[in-house]
Design a protein around this motif. Structure first.
Motif, PDB file in Angstrom:
ATOM      1  N   GLY A   1       0.824  -1.151   0.120  1.00  0.00           N
ATOM      2  CA  GLY A   1       0.090   0.042  -0.016  1.00  0.00           C
ATOM      3  C   GLY A   1       0.930   1.219  -0.122  1.00  0.00           C
ATOM      4  N   ILE A   2       0.087   2.509   0.633  1.00  0.00           N
ATOM      5  CA  ILE A   2       1.110   3.586   0.516  1.00  0.00           C
ATOM      6  C   ILE A   2       1.564   3.686   2.037  1.00  0.00           C
ATOM      7  N   SER A   3       2.842   3.801   2.075  1.00  0.00           N
ATOM      8  CA  SER A   3       3.391   4.188   3.402  1.00  0.00           C
ATOM      9  C   SER A   3       3.900   5.670   3.449  1.00  0.00           C
ATOM     10  N   ALA A   4       3.665   6.273   4.580  1.00  0.00           N
ATOM     11  CA  ALA A   4       3.989   7.698   4.815  1.00  0.00           C
ATOM     12  C   ALA A   4       4.062   8.149   6.120  1.00  0.00           C
ATOM     13  N   LEU A   5       4.886   9.395   6.275  1.00  0.00           N
ATOM     14  CA  LEU A   5       5.181   9.831   7.555  1.00  0.00           C
ATOM     15  C   LEU A   5       4.320  11.130   7.464  1.00  0.00           C
ATOM     16  N   ILE A   6       3.015  11.334   8.143  1.00  0.00           N
ATOM     17  CA  ILE A   6       2.139  12.312   8.194  1.00  0.00           C
ATOM     18  C   ILE A   6       2.107  13.238   9.386  1.00  0.00           C
ATOM     19  N   ASP A   7       2.305  14.428   9.142  1.00  0.00           N
ATOM     20  CA  ASP A   7       2.339  15.485  10.340  1.00  0.00           C
ATOM     21  C   ASP A   7       0.835  15.731  10.805  1.00  0.00           C
ATOM     22  N   PRO A   8       0.876  16.303  11.809  1.00  0.00           N
ATOM     23  CA  PRO A   8      -0.429  16.929  12.490  1.00  0.00           C
ATOM     24  C   PRO A   8      -1.392  17.771  11.808  1.00  0.00           C
ATOM     25  N   TYR A   9      -0.760  18.311  10.784  1.00  0.00           N
ATOM     26  CA  TYR A   9      -1.698  19.011   9.613  1.00  0.00           C
ATOM     27  C   TYR A   9      -2.153  18.308   8.408  1.00  0.00           C
ATOM     28  N   GLY A  10      -1.614  16.908   8.453  1.00  0.00           N
ATOM     29  CA  GLY A  10      -2.063  16.055   7.215  1.00  0.00           C
ATOM     30  C   GLY A  10      -1.090  16.042   6.089  1.00  0.00           C
ATOM     31  N   ARG A  11      -0.057  16.831   6.367  1.00  0.00           N
ATOM     32  CA  ARG A  11       0.892  16.750   5.190  1.00  0.00           C
ATOM     33  C   ARG A  11       1.679  15.631   5.257  1.00  0.00           C
ATOM     34  N   GLU A  12       1.910  15.037   3.965  1.00  0.00           N
ATOM     35  CA  GLU A  12       2.970  13.841   3.937  1.00  0.00           C
ATOM     36  C   GLU A  12       4.192  14.275   3.702  1.00  0.00           C
ATOM     37  N   ILE A  13       5.041  14.288   4.785  1.00  0.00           N
ATOM     38  CA  ILE A  13       6.332  14.705   4.926  1.00  0.00           C
ATOM     39  C   ILE A  13       7.306  13.711   3.876  1.00  0.00           C
ATOM     40  N   GLU A  14       7.009  12.353   4.359  1.00  0.00           N
ATOM     41  CA  GLU A  14       7.857  11.482   3.291  1.00  0.00           C
ATOM     42  C   GLU A  14       6.780  10.566   3.032  1.00  0.00           C
ATOM     43  N   LYS A  15       6.904   9.717   1.777  1.00  0.00           N
ATOM     44  CA  LYS A  15       5.758   9.167   1.096  1.00  0.00           C
ATOM     45  C   LYS A  15       6.651   8.151   0.178  1.00  0.00           C
ATOM     46  N   ALA A  16       5.946   6.739   0.329  1.00  0.00           N
ATOM     47  CA  ALA A  16       6.388   5.558  -0.599  1.00  0.00           C
ATOM     48  C   ALA A  16       5.055   5.004  -1.244  1.00  0.00           C
ATOM     49  N   GLY A  17       5.013   5.271  -2.579  1.00  0.00           N
ATOM     50  CA  GLY A  17       3.851   4.936  -3.178  1.00  0.00           C
ATOM     51  C   GLY A  17       3.138   3.363  -3.341  1.00  0.00           C
TER      52      GLY A  17
END
Length: 162
Positions: A76-92
């Motif tokens: 699936g999609i892996s990600a590091l998400i900040d408290p405002y919903g921004r995907e700081i890092e992401k793997a598709g």
């Protein structure tokens, strides 16, 4: 829910579809989690819209509770998400990758975390207050406008607000 305590942060683990339930996640934050970790197997979605929708659930939980969320999804999609919903890092989708980043847990709890589902019921009240304030502001602006014209032949009118 079990809260894992480490030197860096206390965290709760959401397994798969648990990220879809706001109340469940809120309880974890109230129990002391400063970070959420969502592990999931999205293989059964295939290459459908499912993995993207499942990812959005995690983003909403991060925003609602103003917490960082690390999502690890095989296929699936892996990600590091900040408290405002921004995907700081992401793997598709179907991408093998290592994601890392620095987090800083927020010290305040969100309105949703503090009062729960009742916060949604407050929206019409806030909207009414906002509308009334805007009406008052518009009335105030109309009362405080001065039109100043000069005695010269130009047709200009200068509008000043006090």
């Amino acid at each position: 829910m079990v809260i894992f305590e480490t030197e860096k942060a206390n965290y709760a683990v959401l397994i798969c579809y648990e990220s879809a339930f706001p109340g469940f996640v809120r309880d974890a934050i109230l129990d002391g989690a400063e970070l959420l970790v969502n592990i999931t197997n999205d293989t059964w979605f295939g290459r459908s819209p499912g993995p993207y929708q499942h990812m959005r659930f995690a983003v909403f939980r991060a925003i609602e509770n103003r917490v960082w969320l690390a999502r690890c999804a095989n296929s699936g999609i892996s990600a590091l998400i900040d408290p405002y919903g921004r995907e700081i890092e992401k793997a598709g989708l179907y991408v093998q990758s290592v994601i890392s980043g620095n987090i800083k847990p927020l010290s305040e709890k969100s309105t949703f975390t503090r009062i729960g589902k009742k916060s949604g019921g407050l929206i019409p009240i806030f909207r009414k207050i906002q509308t009334e304030n805007k009406k008052r502001q518009n009335q105030t602006e109309v009362r405080n406008i001065k039109l100043i014209s000069c005695n010269c032949p130009c047709p200009a009118v200068i509008c000043n607000t006090i």
